[in-house]
Design a protein around this motif. Sequence first.
Motif, PDB file in Angstrom:
ATOM      1  N   SER A   7      36.117  44.782  41.240  1.00 52.60           N
ATOM      2  CA  SER A   7      37.089  44.958  42.313  1.00 52.60           C
ATOM      3  C   SER A   7      38.501  44.917  41.741  1.00 52.60           C
ATOM      4  O   SER A   7      38.812  44.086  40.893  1.00 52.60           O
ATOM      5  N   ARG A   8      39.340  45.807  42.210  1.00 48.09           N
ATOM      6  CA  ARG A   8      40.697  45.908  41.689  1.00 48.09           C
ATOM      7  C   ARG A   8      41.641  45.036  42.499  1.00 48.09           C
ATOM      8  O   ARG A   8      41.517  44.919  43.714  1.00 48.09           O
ATOM      9  N   SER A   9      42.607  44.435  41.797  1.00 48.19           N
ATOM     10  CA  SER A   9      43.631  43.641  42.480  1.00 48.19           C
ATOM     11  C   SER A   9      44.495  44.557  43.321  1.00 48.19           C
ATOM     12  O   SER A   9      44.626  45.749  43.033  1.00 48.19           O
ATOM     13  N   PRO A  10      45.114  44.018  44.389  1.00 48.91           N
ATOM     14  CA  PRO A  10      46.017  44.838  45.201  1.00 48.91           C
ATOM     15  C   PRO A  10      47.102  45.472  44.332  1.00 48.91           C
ATOM     16  O   PRO A  10      47.684  44.817  43.466  1.00 48.91           O
ATOM     17  N   LYS A  35      50.004  36.410  41.102  1.00 49.41           N
ATOM     18  CA  LYS A  35      49.106  35.683  42.006  1.00 49.41           C
ATOM     19  C   LYS A  35      48.730  36.543  43.211  1.00 49.41           C
ATOM     20  O   LYS A  35      47.721  36.297  43.873  1.00 49.41           O
ATOM     21  N   ILE A  36      49.574  37.534  43.506  1.00 53.54           N
ATOM     22  CA  ILE A  36      49.369  38.385  44.679  1.00 53.54           C
ATOM     23  C   ILE A  36      48.572  39.624  44.333  1.00 53.54           C
ATOM     24  O   ILE A  36      47.683  40.047  45.071  1.00 53.54           O
ATOM     25  N   ARG A  96      49.559  55.043  47.742  1.00 55.40           N
ATOM     26  CA  ARG A  96      48.905  54.464  46.572  1.00 55.40           C
ATOM     27  C   ARG A  96      49.031  52.942  46.479  1.00 55.40           C
ATOM     28  O   ARG A  96      48.447  52.335  45.590  1.00 55.40           O
ATOM     29  N   PHE A  97      49.787  52.316  47.402  1.00 51.73           N
ATOM     30  CA  PHE A  97      50.094  50.899  47.229  1.00 51.73           C
ATOM     31  C   PHE A  97      49.586  50.041  48.391  1.00 51.73           C
ATOM     32  O   PHE A  97      49.589  50.459  49.545  1.00 51.73           O
ATOM     33  N   ASP A  98      49.169  48.827  48.021  1.00 52.05           N
ATOM     34  CA  ASP A  98      48.675  47.867  49.004  1.00 52.05           C
ATOM     35  C   ASP A  98      49.776  46.918  49.465  1.00 52.05           C
ATOM     36  O   ASP A  98      49.609  46.204  50.459  1.00 52.05           O
TER      37      ASP A  98
END
Length: 258
Positions: A7-10, A35-36, A96-98
């Motif tokens: 799973s990829r980080s945000p 951390k985010i 493309r961004f969370d």
Amino acid sequence: MSLAIESRSPRLAVLIDADNTSAKIADGLFEEIAKIGEASVRRIYGDFSSTRMKSWADILAKHAIIPQQQFAYTSGKNASDITLVIDAMDLLHSGRFDGFCLVSSDSDFTRLASRIREHGIDVFGFGEQKTPESFRQACRRFIYTENLLQAASGGQPRPDAAKKPLVEPKEAIPILRKAVEQVVEQLESGDGWVLLGSVGKSLANLAPDFDSRTYGFRKLIDLVRDIGTFDVDHAEGKAPRIKLKSATESKRRSGGRR
């Protein structure tokens, strides 16, 4: 043969307003952002031909920050802010961004933060304690950059961090009380005990800028224990719970401190 999918980080876009941010927070800033999620885009905006931007120019390579040069052609006109907003909207519509990390103490970015969140994208603000409330409230979470100041070696917090909190711990009592009461009401907890994790989530919704570090403590449970307004139940191997003390208990505790 099956392959495990990691799973990829945000994916985050980090946009820094160099005119309103000190370069001293850079190390702490990117540690906090890690951390985010993943800081996929790292851009900083300002007139780097100015001598006052030298502190930022010296550390851009260390954190792989891409400078967006904006010459100050006219006094009183901030081209950097406009460029940052344009880039933010372009990145937003790329899909493309969370999340976005807006690093500034300038209230001019309030509408930008609100606009991004209207698209269902999280906004994390980073700025000084003096940042106007409008910008702080527009973010999902707002972190004071004073809490990110770190020693030059080892990334350890400043030795005086616990001795000199930005705000006295007792000032956290009203918002903590409100958060606990909100969780008790939501869960219809008859005995008043609630999980500290649930209180933390409630705090994030009530006050995006709430941070136990602001009051001189690394962890929320340490802050709660210190102020003495709540009973704490933290049995080994179990998640901590807290409960508002009765008026009699609180009065007895305050009387014992005199």
